[in-house]
Write a protein that holds these residues in place. Structure first.
Motif, PDB file in Angstrom:
ATOM      1  N   PRO A  24       0.615  -0.558  -0.110  1.00 15.05           N
ATOM      2  CA  PRO A  24       0.300  -0.236  -0.297  1.00 15.05           C
ATOM      3  C   PRO A  24       0.861   0.935  -0.180  1.00 15.05           C
ATOM      4  N   ASP A  25       0.614   1.672  -0.938  1.00 15.70           N
ATOM      5  CA  ASP A  25       1.124   3.778  -0.854  1.00 15.70           C
ATOM      6  C   ASP A  25       1.569   3.879   0.166  1.00 15.70           C
ATOM      7  N   SER A  63      -6.954   1.293  -0.883  1.00 12.11           N
ATOM      8  CA  SER A  63      -5.334   1.733  -1.417  1.00 12.11           C
ATOM      9  C   SER A  63      -5.047   1.520  -2.264  1.00 12.11           C
ATOM     10  N   LYS A  64      -3.948   2.460  -2.838  1.00 12.01           N
ATOM     11  CA  LYS A  64      -3.135   3.021  -3.862  1.00 12.01           C
ATOM     12  C   LYS A  64      -1.822   1.617  -3.911  1.00 12.01           C
ATOM     13  N   TYR A  87      -7.138  -1.904   3.639  1.00  9.41           N
ATOM     14  CA  TYR A  87      -6.236  -2.451   1.972  1.00  9.41           C
ATOM     15  C   TYR A  87      -7.786  -1.444   1.022  1.00  9.41           C
ATOM     16  N   LYS A  89      -5.653   3.792   7.050  1.00  9.28           N
ATOM     17  CA  LYS A  89      -7.252   2.896   7.383  1.00  9.28           C
ATOM     18  C   LYS A  89      -7.247   2.073   8.127  1.00  9.28           C
ATOM     19  N   ASP A 143       2.712   6.680   1.270  1.00 10.54           N
ATOM     20  CA  ASP A 143       2.511   8.269   1.646  1.00 10.54           C
ATOM     21  C   ASP A 143       1.026   8.639   1.494  1.00 10.54           C
ATOM     22  N   GLU A 144      -0.077   7.881   1.604  1.00 10.36           N
ATOM     23  CA  GLU A 144      -1.278   7.335   2.283  1.00 10.36           C
ATOM     24  C   GLU A 144      -1.858   7.532   3.637  1.00 10.36           C
ATOM     25  N   SER A 145      -3.012   7.856   3.984  1.00 11.96           N
ATOM     26  CA  SER A 145      -2.814   7.653   5.264  1.00 11.96           C
ATOM     27  C   SER A 145      -3.348   6.119   5.680  1.00 11.96           C
TER      28      SER A 145
END
Length: 272
Positions: free
Chosen positions: A11-12, A29-30, A26, A18, A14-16
């Motif tokens: 999962p990226d 997710s990116k 996920y 969850k 840089d993403e928050s």
């Protein structure tokens, strides 16, 4: 020489994050390639190619343990310049590091590889066990956290340097062997293969896929294997007990002088 490089999608970072009912969620997710795997592939390509010529010193094979229909990251590494790919069709979330290590070791033996290169860790769980476990399973020498590597083609060995607390430690390992790499491995002069001119400096960081590389990646062979094809029984001896968010940081305090700061660090924070 044949170089096997392990790669993974994550999962990226840089993403928050969850949180779901039983752990991380996920679903939205990116997914991106693990950065340290990009460093590993770049290391393999620098060892394999001769800059300024067309000669290829090694075949670079990327290996990923993932569902067959979630293989975009493998295509990305092929576009970077890897020669072919291998996918072990399995859900990595249902595997422990023992199973993952056994699968990698089985592919290494099946392919009769000379060198395994992996990133020092995966960013999704900060795991740092697999290269060491694979080396133990195969009974091969290993060098971990490499910051620089030089290939002695005549002696069939690698001279590997890594940063330690009091400087740089250099080890020499014979091939076949196992190598895990740190982020400094992609500095301009960190990898030497004995054929590319010693004066050559690469661009810092892993290379980007060219348009030609992206086009060619679709034509490169990707073999799909099942764990049973490798004679590996899946185990799950490791389980996530719980996943919780870290506590929120408290607001900082302003001080009027250096003396007051030192006093608070000594008496309140007790770090001095």
């Amino acid at each position: 020489m044949k170089i096997l490089v392990t790669v993974k999608r994550i999962p990226d970072p840089d993403e928050s994050l969850k949180f779901g009912a039983t752990g991380l969620d996920y679903s939205a997710s990116k997914w991106v390639p693990n950065a340290f795997d990009e460093y590993a592939v770049e290391t393999a390509l620098r060892l394999a190619e001769v800059v300024g010529g067309t000669q290829r010193l090694a075949e670079v094979v990327v290996l990923s343990i993932c569902p067959e229909n979630q293989r975009q990251h493998v295509t990305q590494f092929l576009a970077m310049g890897a020669d072919r790919g291998i996918i072990v069709d399995a859900d990595p979330d249902k595997l422990d590091t023992i199973s993952v290590s056994k699968l990698i070791a089985a592919v290494f033996k099946k392919e009769a590889c000379d060198l395994l290169i992996s990133g020092k860790l995966t960013q999704d769980n900060e795991g740092n066990q697999v290269p060491q476990r694979v080396a133990a399973l195969l009974g091969l020498p290993q060098a971990c956290f490499a910051a620089a590597v030089e290939w002695d083609q005549t002696g069939r060995a690698l001279n590997v340097s890594r940063e330690v607390d009091d400087g740089v430690e250099t080890k020499r390992i014979p091939l076949p062997g196992v190598l895990s790499v740190d982020l400094r491995i992609v500095l301009p002069r960190s990898v030497r293969n004995g054929s590319t001119p010693a004066t050559h400096a690469y661009n810092e960081g892993p290379r980007l896929a060219s348009l030609k590389g992206i086009t060619m990646a679709k034509r490169k062979p990707v073999a799909v294997l099942k764990p049973a094809d490798l004679g590996v029984a899946i185990t799950a001896t490791e389980q996530n007990v719980a996943v919780t968010a870290p506590p929120k940081r408290k607001a900082g305090q302003k001080v009027k002088s250096v003396e007051e700061l030192v006093e608070k660090l000594a008496k309140e924070a007790k770090v001095l």
